[in-house]
Enzyme design. Structure first.
Site, short mmCIF file in Angstrom:
data_model
loop_
_atom_site.label_atom_id
_atom_site.label_comp_id
_atom_site.label_asym_id
_atom_site.label_seq_id
_atom_site.Cartn_x
_atom_site.Cartn_y
_atom_site.Cartn_z
N GLU A 320 0.81 -1.24 -0.01
CA GLU A 320 0.08 -0.02 -0.06
C GLU A 320 1.00 1.24 -0.07
OE1 GLU A 320 -3.29 0.17 0.08
OE2 GLU A 320 -3.99 -1.84 0.57
N LYS A 321 0.68 2.28 -0.93
CA LYS A 321 1.21 3.40 -0.92
C LYS A 321 0.30 4.58 -0.97
CE LYS A 321 4.10 6.72 -2.00
NZ LYS A 321 5.01 7.20 -0.82
#
Ligand SMILES: [Zn+2]
Length: 833
Positions: A320-321
């Protein structure tokens, strides 16, 4: 930067019936090969100029701006055309007809025509525990591992796509030691976007409105189905699912607890002890902030990490960014995480496939012994409040002697077979001394010939348990999603389990096709009205439209304005999916409310789902009433009793399972209450999944069917078509739409009632003991958020308004939930929308 403090599980204890078990062992010896890769993963690239760059093909560098799906497809094509090391293909067609294009990169001998198919066949033999050991050893020696990199399952989380393309390019073009150290031992499957329609429309969901990171086990959407079939053809040892979210720091595993109990220790060990540390090292080296062990758990079987873990014994991982960061940073960090992980996989050499094989053999052994894996905490300090019970499970059975359920049995059998589960059919009746029907006490039974038998002694034991369990045994009350999904319950099929040593006479069940709905004779002229109400309303309407199409029932969409303008004329049935009844009431205006009421009283059938049912109360179209729940039930399956005299009961049977998720508690006169939750002490009472305070539902109404003038209202207190996988209750909906009206239906009340404040869909619910209520209040206040607070002597519940967003979309909902989860045993339940 987050501290990395691993609490390893080590090898599972195989403790059957363990009491609360917290495993906190020292760090495992890091596998030798992974300790010091001989090649620096981030050495300056040396590339073969004959491999086309994105700039040459698309006129842009990867990471400069987001590419379109078409550009992504074009670039895959270009690489496949230019290099003998790349092949590409389509694994599915999206709802709107776009291809899901993938590429495989590897040594030429492994990707040339016929070779990949053979690799898939060999790996499928390797995962079969009955394959002789010498054959398995040969496969381990001669066959590459298969590593999957996928992005963009949420269409508005784009950077995984661009990073996957960069990884593909580098694996194809680089001549330094890196790509070779990966491709010496593996082929890499790159699926840049899992949701091309969503990427094009910049929406999280696919064109039907499904969140496809909740759809994996049910595989309702064509994108999911095609992906799973390709995964079966090229079974993974690793699956990376690259997302974006709202927190500032990057997330990669280790995950937050809870972890589903029957996931094999081998792939968990890879995730926690090999790939997690590899990414930690890379992010540390470049000073990229990250966190682990929070927010992203491994519980629900609809995710792109839990399904590869449980169904393929692969290292399934969510990355997750932050979606608010600039494109180059987003693509760059996704690339860094993926590349570090692939390098760590390559460094494992032959050990990877040997361990993968070992997990399947171990799973079969567990199944033969009837062992369920215990609940364990892999990261949190804390307590397991709900251990896996001390039961032996060696066999599951699904009854086939109810012809009304043949489609449901067929669908479930197909889903099992299409995850490579061995399903058999009894050829003679079978005495089962300890038969335990779902949600019932153990009782000897004779199962008739034709009953489906699914032995646990098989390589897919973990998946069998995950799909056929009676209960998910959530270890402690923290919920990022629903807590129940068992196949026989959502399909409402009779079945059960046994821990006895049995020798059934049985034949393999032939491959089952997907059941096709019977066309409706004299189909009602149907309209669907999608309510306002954020993500929850969008999804419920999408599930409904998909289901109506699947049922081959025509419908048209109507808006509040059209209803006000008289558009209901010419329709027989209006179906209103879940949404905000308050906003719907307002949107109709006085004219719309009159039009809808007159249409119903003049003979129309209004069918409302979940919160939309409150609208019938507001409009004075029902004698039913509702109250806000005081229970904490964040998505559990609760058995309800169905009135056998009701036309809704056709083909359903005396009971069905409602997916209950903080719904209102409904009361209606007995003659209108066609489905109800059992009274206290009734043996029909059973809850699969987590629930506290469920006693509140005893004797309460689940489905209302009443006359209103010469029309009819059918109100579902829950969503009978939840994610389009609760087929057992969708049948009630189908009967409500297409079946006869009840004879002598009771008349509804005529007057408009005062109604309680409407629920807002999409709230974070934090239920805690009074001792920590002030602290929770403070945490909410620090965020500047508003919450509705319900204070009781035992419990304080905060309903935090997320503005109609899901927790994934919201900037801080997950972090707040994590902070509150830290209060440990004073937390009763946390539920994220
Ligand atoms: Zn996502």
């Amino acid at each position: 930067m987050a501290m990395f403090t691993f609490r390893g599980s080590g090898r599972s204890k195989w403790a059957t019936g363990a009491a609360a078990l917290v495993v906190s062992l020292p760090l495992l010896a890091v596998p030798q090969a992974a300790a010091a890769p001989s090649c620096d993963p981030f050495t300056p690239p040396v590339v073969d100029d004959s491999v086309p760059t994105a700039r040459e093909v698309l006129g842009t560098d990867l990471g400069e701006r987001e590419v379109t799906t078409e550009e992504s497809d074009t670039y895959l094509r270009a690489l496949a055309d230019a290099s003998p090391n790349v092949v590409d293909g389509e694994l599915a067609t999206s709802v709107q007809g776009r291809p899901l294009r993938y590429a495989v990169v590897g040594q030429e001998k492994w990707v040339r025509p016929g070779a990949l198919e053979n690799i898939g066949r060999q790996l499928n033999r390797l995962r079969d525990p009955n394959t002789p050991e010498p054959v398995a050893q040969r496969i381990i020696r001669d066959t590459p591992a298969v590593l999957w990199v996928a992005g963009n399952v949420h269409g508005d989380e784009e950077s995984g796509t661009d990073a996957a393309l960069r990884v593909l390019y580098e694996l194809t073009a680089r001549t330094d030691c890196t790509a070779q150290s990966i491709l010496d031992n593996a082929v890499v499957v790159v699926l840049p976007t899992q949701n091309p329609d969503g990427r094009e429309a910049d929406t999280r969901r696919n064109a039907y409105g499904f969140d496809m990171n909740r759809d994996w086990f049910a595989r309702t959407q064509p994108e999911t189905e095609g992906k799973l079939e390709k995964l079966r053809e090229l079974p993974p040892q690793m699956f990376i699912d690259a997302h974006e979210m709202g927190s500032p720091d990057y997330f990669f595993p280790p995950n937050a607890d809870p972890v589903y109990h029957d996931i094999g220790e081998t792939p968990l060990n890879w995730v926690y002890n090999v790939y997690g540390p590899a990414m930690q090292q890379a992010f540390g080296r470049f000073g990229i902030p990250y966190f682990n062990g929070e927010s992203y758990d491994l519980m629900y079987l609809g995710y792109g990490d839990t399904v590869p873990l449980t169904g393929f014994n692969a290292a399934g991982m969510t990355f997750e960014k932050n979606s608010g960061d600039p494109v180059p940073e987003r693509v760059g960090e996704q690339y860094t995480a993926i590349w570090a992980t692939l390098m760590a996989a390559g460094a494992q050499d032959r050990q990877l496939l040997a361990e993968w094989r070992g997990e399947h053999v171990e799973a079969q052994r567990q199944g033969a012994a009837g062992e369920l894996e215990p609940n364990q905490l892999y990261w949190n300090d804390g307590e397991i409040t709900n251990p896996v019970p001390d039961i032996a499970v060696k066999h599951y059975f699904l009854r086939t002697d109810d012809p009304a359920k043949s489609a449901e049995v067929q669908r479930l059998a197909r889903r099992l077979q299409r995850m490579d589960v061995d399903v058999y059919r009894l050829t003679t009746p079978l005495e089962v001394p300890d038969y335990t029907e779902y949600g019932r006490a153990e009782q000897p039974a004779t199962l008739p010939a034709g009953t489906l038998w699914i032995p646990m002694a098989q390589g897919q034991k973990h998946w069998v348990q995950a799909m056929l369990n009676e209960n998910s045994y959530v270890p402690f009350p923290y919920f990022y999603d629903v807590t129940a999904w068992s196949g026989p319950l959502v399909e409402n099929i009779s079945g059960g389990r046994s821990g006895a040593d049995l020798r059934p006479r049985a034949m393999p069940l032939p491959e089952q096709p997907e059941p096709v709905a019977r066309p409706v004779v004299d189909a009602p002229r149907t309209a669907v009205w999608q309510l306002p109400g954020g993500s929850a309303a969008t999804e419920s309407a999408g599930w409904l439209r998909w289901w109506l199409d699947d049922q081959r029932m025509d419908f048209g969409d109507l808006t509040a304005e059209q209803i006000a303008a008289g558009a209901l004329a010419g329709h027989d049935v209006l179906v209103v999916p879940n949404g905000s009844d308050q906003e719907a009431f307002d949107a109709l205006g006085e004219q719309g409310r009159a039009a809808l009421t007159e249409w119903v009283r003049g003979g129309g059938t209004l069918i409302a789902l979940r919160d939309a049912s409150r609208l019938a109360v507001r409009l004075g179209l029902t004698s039913a009433t509702y109250a806000e729940p005081t229970s904490d039930i964040p998505g559990a399956l609760i058995r309800m009793q169905v009135d056998q005299d009701s036309p809704l009961a056709e083909g359903v049977g005396p009971t069905a399972w409602a997916m209950y998720e903080y719904e209102a508690v409904w009361s209606a006169p007995e003659e209108s209450s066609v489905a109800a939750f059992p009274a206290e002490g009734d043996p029909d009472w059973y809850v699969s999944g987590f629930a506290e305070g469920a006693e509140q539902l005893h004797g309460k109404t689940a489905v209302v069917d009443e006359a209103a003038g010469s029309g009819r209202v059918v109100l579902f207190g829950f969503d009978p078509n939840y994610r389009a996988f609760t087929n057992g209750t969708a049948k009630l909906l189908r009967n409500a739409m297409t079946g006869p009206r009840p004879a002598n239906a009771p008349q509804a009340a005529a007057a408009v009632r005062a109604v309680p404040t409407a629920a807002t869909p999409g709230r974070l619910i934090l239920s805690v003991r009074p001792a920590v209520a002030d602290q929770v209040q403070r945490l909410i206040g620090e965020r500047g958020a508003s919450a509705e607070v319900v204070r009781g002597p035992e419990l304080v519940r905060f309903k935090v308004d997320l503005g109609g967003l899901s927790a994934d979309e919201h900037p801080w909902a997950r972090r707040l939930a994590d902070q509150v989860a830290g209060f440990g045993r004073d937390v009763v339940a946390i539920s994220l929308p």
